[in-house]
Design an enzyme around this catalytic site. Structure first.
Site, PDB file in Angstrom:
ATOM      1  N   GLY A  72      36.629 -26.215  41.540  1.00 34.31           N
ATOM      2  CA  GLY A  72      36.796 -26.279  40.078  1.00 34.31           C
ATOM      3  C   GLY A  72      38.046 -25.566  39.615  1.00 34.31           C
ATOM      4  N   GLY A 105      38.856 -21.105  37.368  1.00 37.64           N
ATOM      5  CA  GLY A 105      39.293 -21.610  38.674  1.00 37.64           C
ATOM      6  C   GLY A 105      40.807 -21.773  38.734  1.00 37.64           C
ATOM      7  N   TYR A 142      21.166 -22.930  32.015  1.00 33.28           N
ATOM      8  CA  TYR A 142      22.307 -22.214  32.600  1.00 33.28           C
ATOM      9  C   TYR A 142      21.805 -20.954  33.316  1.00 33.28           C
ATOM     10  CZ  TYR A 142      27.041 -20.101  32.600  1.00 33.28           C
ATOM     11  OH  TYR A 142      28.245 -19.535  32.952  1.00 33.28           O
TER      12      TYR A 142
END
Ligand SMILES: NC(=O)c1ccc[n+]([C@@H]2O[C@H](COP(=O)([O-])OP(=O)(O)OC[C@H]3O[C@@H](n4cnc5c(N)ncnc54)[C@H](OP(=O)(O)O)[C@@H]3O)[C@@H](O)[C@H]2O)c1
Length: 310
Positions: free
Chosen positions: A40, A46, A194
């Site tokens: 990512g 990232g 999440y």
């Protein structure tokens, strides 16, 4: 919102507040000759990690889902830092693609010095994968589990080597129920979905750390700070308005996350540190539910089964 904040497990609030205010630790260590796999890396945390590692001499191998963005970000690393960069493609919602990309990494690289499992998403709406579990769980936890598992032998051969799981303070929202990974039995909320994914990832970090004991390979988890990124851009207009106009005022420059990942990947004083959760560069106690080792063993077994690795 208040209802979910009440469910947030603050653990030691003083420690969290002190860490949020603390000056971040830095490492100046070079990474020439080191091969870093980062997932990512097309935006946000990232991308900052890729720049921080490449600017210190590392060779970067990205695992992303978008070919055009991967071409552009790799080219930027080559131009800005003279770095070697290549990429593989996979959609992390699809375990078969993640297994295939992990096999490709093993075939094409005989060493991996640093693995940064960074891909992550937050979704306010429930979506399930064909296999049943919810998508955020698969993207945030299962994919990083598969990559880590499949790269273990390569990393053992590359020791000393380090694995960094980009986790989140969002793990404190909890939400993990192994008998309901598809959220069929309860109401889904983005924060709890999440939280479930990040809790599962943290619980398996402690298991991986035990497995890797005395191997020269360390594994740690980190919260990358509350930073500006594209996370949540898949959500609806109300969420995006809230993020862009309210939340964004409190978010920090994502460069701090990249610098923290470089620190965790290189700091000499962390050579033997493993099985630790960091708030950026500072060790911190995770929420109690993320320290339940009996639950961790169940998550481990279920992750192997769901990932088709058992
Ligand atoms: N930003 C924060 O404040 C914050 C706070 C705590 C934790 N985190 C964690 O930091 C990590 C990075 O998030 P970010 O904030 O930098 O978000 P971001 O800017 O949205 O970056 C997410 C990265 O993951 C990729 N990705 C998302 N879903 C994917 C999928 N299904 N398959 C393959 N790649 C996928 C994205 O690719 P595309 O470019 O193709 O979309 C992008 O490269 C996540 O694990 C997140 O949970 C962030």
């Amino acid at each position: 919102m208040l209802r979910y904040l009440r469910e947030y497990r603050w653990a030691d609030m003083r420690e969290i507040r002190a860490n949020n205010r603390a000056e971040q630790r830095r490492s100046e260590a070079r990474m020439d000759g080191k091969l870093c796999v980062i997932t990512g890396s097309t935006s946000g945390v990232g991308w900052e990690a890729a720049k921080a590692l490449a600017s210190h001499g590392a060779t970067v191998v990205m695992v992303n889902r978008n070919k055009g963005k991967s071409e552009r970000t790799c080219e930027a690393l080559r131009t800005q830092f003279g770095a070697e960069c290549s990429y593989h493609l996979a959609d992390f919602a699809d375990s078969a693609q993640v297994r295939a990309v992990a096999d490709a990494l093993v075939r094409s690289h005989d060493r991996v010095d640093v693995l940064v499992n960074n891909v992550g998403m937050h979704s306010t709406t429930l979506a399930r994968t064909p296999a049943g579990p919810e998508v955020v769980f698969c993207v945030n936890h299962l994919a990083s589990f598969i990559l880590t598992w499949k790269l273990l032998d390569t990393m053992r051969r590359s020791a000393p080597a380090r694995i960094i799981q980009v986790n989140s303070q969002g793990h404190r929202f909890g939400g993990l129920r192994l008998d309901d990974l598809g959220w069929q039995k309860r109401h889904y909320t983005g924060l709890r979905g999440y939280g479930a994914s990040k809790t599962a990832q943290l619980l398996t970090v402690w298991e991986f750390a035990d497995l890797l004991q005395d191997s020269g390979v360390t594994i740690n988890a980190m919260h990358p700070g509350a930073v500006r990124s594209n996370i949540g851009s898949n959500n609806g207009p109300l969420y995006r308005w809230f993020k862009d106009t309210i939340l964004s005022r409190t978010l920090k420059d994502p460069a701090i996350a990249g610098q923290a990942i470089h620190y965790l990947a290189t700091a000499p004083e962390l050579a033997d540190t493993t099985g630790q959760y960091f708030n950026l560069t500072h060790p911190e106690k995770p929420a109690p539910h993320a320290l339940d080792r009996a639950m961790g063993r169940l998550v481990w077994a279920e992750s192997l089964r769901l990932a088709g690795l058992a």
